[in-house]
Design a protein around this motif. Structure first.
Motif, PDB file in Angstrom:
ATOM      1  N   LEU A 140      -6.140   3.560  -6.309  1.00 53.84           N
ATOM      2  CA  LEU A 140      -6.309   4.992  -6.554  1.00 53.84           C
ATOM      3  C   LEU A 140      -6.315   5.258  -8.042  1.00 53.84           C
TER       4      LEU A 140
ATOM      5  N   ARG B 105      -9.524   6.965  -4.007  1.00 54.36           N
ATOM      6  CA  ARG B 105      -8.431   7.937  -3.914  1.00 54.36           C
ATOM      7  C   ARG B 105      -8.227   8.538  -5.297  1.00 54.36           C
TER       8      ARG B 105
ATOM      9  N   ALA C  52      -1.814   0.072  -8.681  1.00 53.63           N
ATOM     10  CA  ALA C  52      -2.912   0.829  -8.079  1.00 53.63           C
ATOM     11  C   ALA C  52      -4.203   0.650  -8.865  1.00 53.63           C
TER      12      ALA C  52
ATOM     13  N   SER D 204       0.837  -1.210   0.000  1.00 56.86           N
ATOM     14  CA  SER D 204       0.000   0.000   0.000  1.00 56.86           C
ATOM     15  C   SER D 204       0.867   1.253   0.000  1.00 56.86           C
ATOM     16  N   CYS D 205       1.936   1.227   0.787  1.00 60.33           N
ATOM     17  CA  CYS D 205       2.827   2.390   0.847  1.00 60.33           C
ATOM     18  C   CYS D 205       3.495   2.628  -0.507  1.00 60.33           C
TER      19      CYS D 205
ATOM     20  N   SER E  33      -9.771  10.104  -0.333  1.00 53.24           N
ATOM     21  CA  SER E  33      -8.542  10.888  -0.399  1.00 53.24           C
ATOM     22  C   SER E  33      -8.508  11.655  -1.711  1.00 53.24           C
TER      23      SER E  33
ATOM     24  N   GLU F 112      -4.080   7.454   6.414  1.00 54.94           N
ATOM     25  CA  GLU F 112      -4.763   6.409   5.650  1.00 54.94           C
ATOM     26  C   GLU F 112      -4.935   5.127   6.456  1.00 54.94           C
TER      27      GLU F 112
ATOM     28  N   TYR G  70       1.139   4.079  -3.129  1.00 53.44           N
ATOM     29  CA  TYR G  70       0.832   5.480  -2.826  1.00 53.44           C
ATOM     30  C   TYR G  70       1.648   6.435  -3.693  1.00 53.44           C
TER      31      TYR G  70
ATOM     32  N   THR H  83       0.240   8.404  -6.622  1.00 55.18           N
ATOM     33  CA  THR H  83      -0.450   9.670  -6.375  1.00 55.18           C
ATOM     34  C   THR H  83       0.279  10.846  -7.009  1.00 55.18           C
TER      35      THR H  83
ATOM     36  N   TRP I  35       0.439   8.446   5.065  1.00 54.48           N
ATOM     37  CA  TRP I  35       0.323   7.005   5.325  1.00 54.48           C
ATOM     38  C   TRP I  35      -0.387   6.764   6.657  1.00 54.48           C
TER      39      TRP I  35
END
Length: 560
Positions: free
Chosen positions: A174, A192, A168, A86-87, A218, A112, A90, A93, A109
């Motif tokens: 996202l 997101r 993602a 997940s990190c 988000s 979230e 991210y 983004t 983080w």
């Protein structure tokens, strides 16, 4: 091999079996540097045994037809623990080639819910460890580290960025839009959403107004100067705008986003919208990070904001009123851009037991009140005190429990107070110091004994000569001087042995600093002066003495 075996001592030979396997790995990577570093990052997290490395060799998807790099990177992603996936995703983004702030990334983080609470660690500690592990695995590149080793900025390689976007999308994690055509990817399930600078804002507003994304949690805006209406997204947890231009606060666009955990924006609040803005801010009952740095806000935050127990990081434009008296904020770690309150004199100072970073302007209240406040801060590692507007003498930080922990210090002192620096007045563990003083004499004999100092910014007046002696400033790498009354500066051979960057602003030196040529590691010299205070002869002498310096910038700035 150095990357795959980071704990191997320099004078030890690599084990033959691993070395031979390493040659095979290199051949499989097809000579692609990114594939090599990502693979070695993956191996660095494995046990360094022949059996384990052989299993990696056998199970790795090596790819064909020049696709080794993508295949290796994909395998490295698959090897990540679930929490790190997940990190990593991210990073989709952010726009391609974007510099990403380490602190902001970790705070998002946390907001979230990606970061687990570990025993004897803060969430921030764990988040930083997660980021460092991604760096160790060569999936994230460090652009800049702080003097204490923490990550200030990072970035991600284009191929890895593409992988983050791909993963993602696969997981419906996202949606990132940098072109109008990508807006068709928005769906009812989008949770997101990141909007990049190329998007036409009118189209963004139209789609957002159509409530095409009711599940949005988000929302990020990058380099966008107009904020669309987002008041219908009442479940937003993260709202981030990285534009440094001030966005007009308009009440109808924001409504009550009371589920926000992380909020960063740069506002211009007009007088007629003050009440609405305060109501908007006070509705955030679960807020963890509030960053309004650079905003123009003609009012203080409502006191109810300071009663939010989840607050961890508050960064305000200077200088809004700090927390009300006797408030107890057990989770807050960062508090920047506040001024002291007169009510602290009679009702008591706020309790901030876990504060680590504190920037405060002291106003005209009693000295013992400020001493009481600072005396409660045991875990402080970064402190900025603006004392320019108080009549009492300089506060001696040796009295406080954080003295031996402090790593960064910014002291802005009243120019009517003459200060005589003493050895021991400043913490020996300081790595970063910004000091504005009216000194009774040359401060260098005291400052040069700070053996851990990496960066020094010194401004003020009160002395005309200074000397950096041999053996002084043993680790200093960056020095900035803004000393209008200094006329003579001597640098003895052996002083400032590690200096890489030197900035001289508006100093009225009558001649080139004696010993400038001794700064053999200097990489950058910037010398800016008011008017023609540097003659052509001086400039030629500077350039002659500093032939070894790759970057030299000497220029006058005319005064108004």
């Amino acid at each position: 091999m150095k990357k795959a075996l980071p704990n191997q001592k320099a004078d030890e030979q690599y084990p033959d079996d691993l070395y031979n396997l390493g040659k095979q790995f290199v051949k499989k990577c097809g000579g692609l540097p990114l594939a090599l570093v990502v693979l070695s990052g993956l191996l660095s997290k494995k046990h360094a045994t022949y059996v384990v490395w052989s299993r990696v060799m056998e199970t790795m998807n090596w790819g064909v037809d020049g696709k080794q790099c993508i295949a290796i990177i994909g395998s490295s992603y698959d090897d990540l623990p679930f929490s790190l996936k997940s990190c990593f995703m991210y990073f989709a983004t952010f726009p391609e080639d974007n510099e990403i702030g380490g602190d902001n990334l970790c705070r998002m983080w946390i907001a979230e819910g990606f970061i687990p609470q570990e025993e004897n660690k803060t969430l921030e500690d764990t988040a930083e460890n997660f980021l460092e592990e991604l760096v160790q695995r060569s999936m994230v590149q460090v652009s800049k580290r702080n003097w204490d080793g923490s990550i200030v900025c990072c970035r991600i390689h284009d191929i890895l960025h593409s992988l983050a976007i791909e993963k993602a999308k696969e997981d419906n994690f996202l949606t990132a839009c940098s072109k109008i055509v990508e807006m068709q990817n928005w769906s009812q399930q989008t949770r997101r959403l990141a909007i990049h600078r190329e998007i036409v804002m009118a189209k963004v507003t139209e789609l957002l107004m159509s409530s095409a994304t009711p599940n949005l949690r988000s929302l990020w805006f990058f380099e966008i100067d107009l904020m669309p209406k987002i008041s219908q997204f009442v479940y937003l947890k993260v709202l981030h705008s990285n534009s440094w231009r001030q966005i007009d606060y308009e009440p109808e666009k924001f409504g009550r986003l009371n589920q926000l955990r992380y909020f960063r924006a740069t506002f211009c609040v007009h007088s007629e919208d003050v009440c609405s803005f305060q109501k908007f801010i006070s509705g955030m009952r679960f807020l963890q990070t509030l960053n309004l740095n650079g905003s123009k806000i003609p009012c203080d935050l409502p006191d109810c904001v300071w009663h939010v127990k989840t607050l961890r990081h508050v960064i305000l434009p200077p200088y809004l009123a700090g927390p009300p008296p006797s408030i107890h904020l057990i989770n807050i770690q960062t508090l920047e851009g506040v001024r002291s309150r007169e009510s602290w004199e009679t009702t008591g100072v706020p309790k901030l037991p876990n504060l680590k970073c504190f920037h405060i302007q002291l106003c005209n209240i009693q000295e013992d009140t400020n001493i009481t406040l600072l005396g409660t801060l045991e875990h402080l590692i970064s402190l900025e005190i603006d004392e320019r507007y108080v009549p009492f003498p300089i506060i001696d930080i040796r009295e406080f429990p954080f003295y031996h922990r402090l790593q960064t210090l910014n002291l802005l002192l009243n120019d009517q107070k003459k200060v005589a620096l003493e050895v021991g007045m400043l913490p020996i563990h300081l790595t970063w110091l910004k000091l504005y003083i009216f000194s009774q004499g040359d401060p260098m004999p005291v400052l040069e004994k700070l053996q851990n100092l990496r960066c020094l910014w010194l401004a003020g007046s009160g002395f005309q000569q200074m000397c950096c002696s041999s053996g002084g400033f043993v680790q200093l790498e960056e020095l900035s001087l803004e000393l209008k009354q200094v006329e003579e500066w001597e640098i003895e051979e052996g002083a400032l042995p590690m200096l890489k960057q030197l900035f001289i602003f508006y100093c009225h030196l009558r001649r080139v600093p004696c010993g400038l040529q001794h700064l053999t590691l200097l990489q950058r010299l910037v010398w800016i002066s008011w008017g023609p205070t540097i003659s052509k002869t001086m400039e030629n002498e500077i350039r002659s003495l500093c032939k070894h310096v790759p970057s030299i910038d000497i220029k006058p700035v005319e005064s108004d």
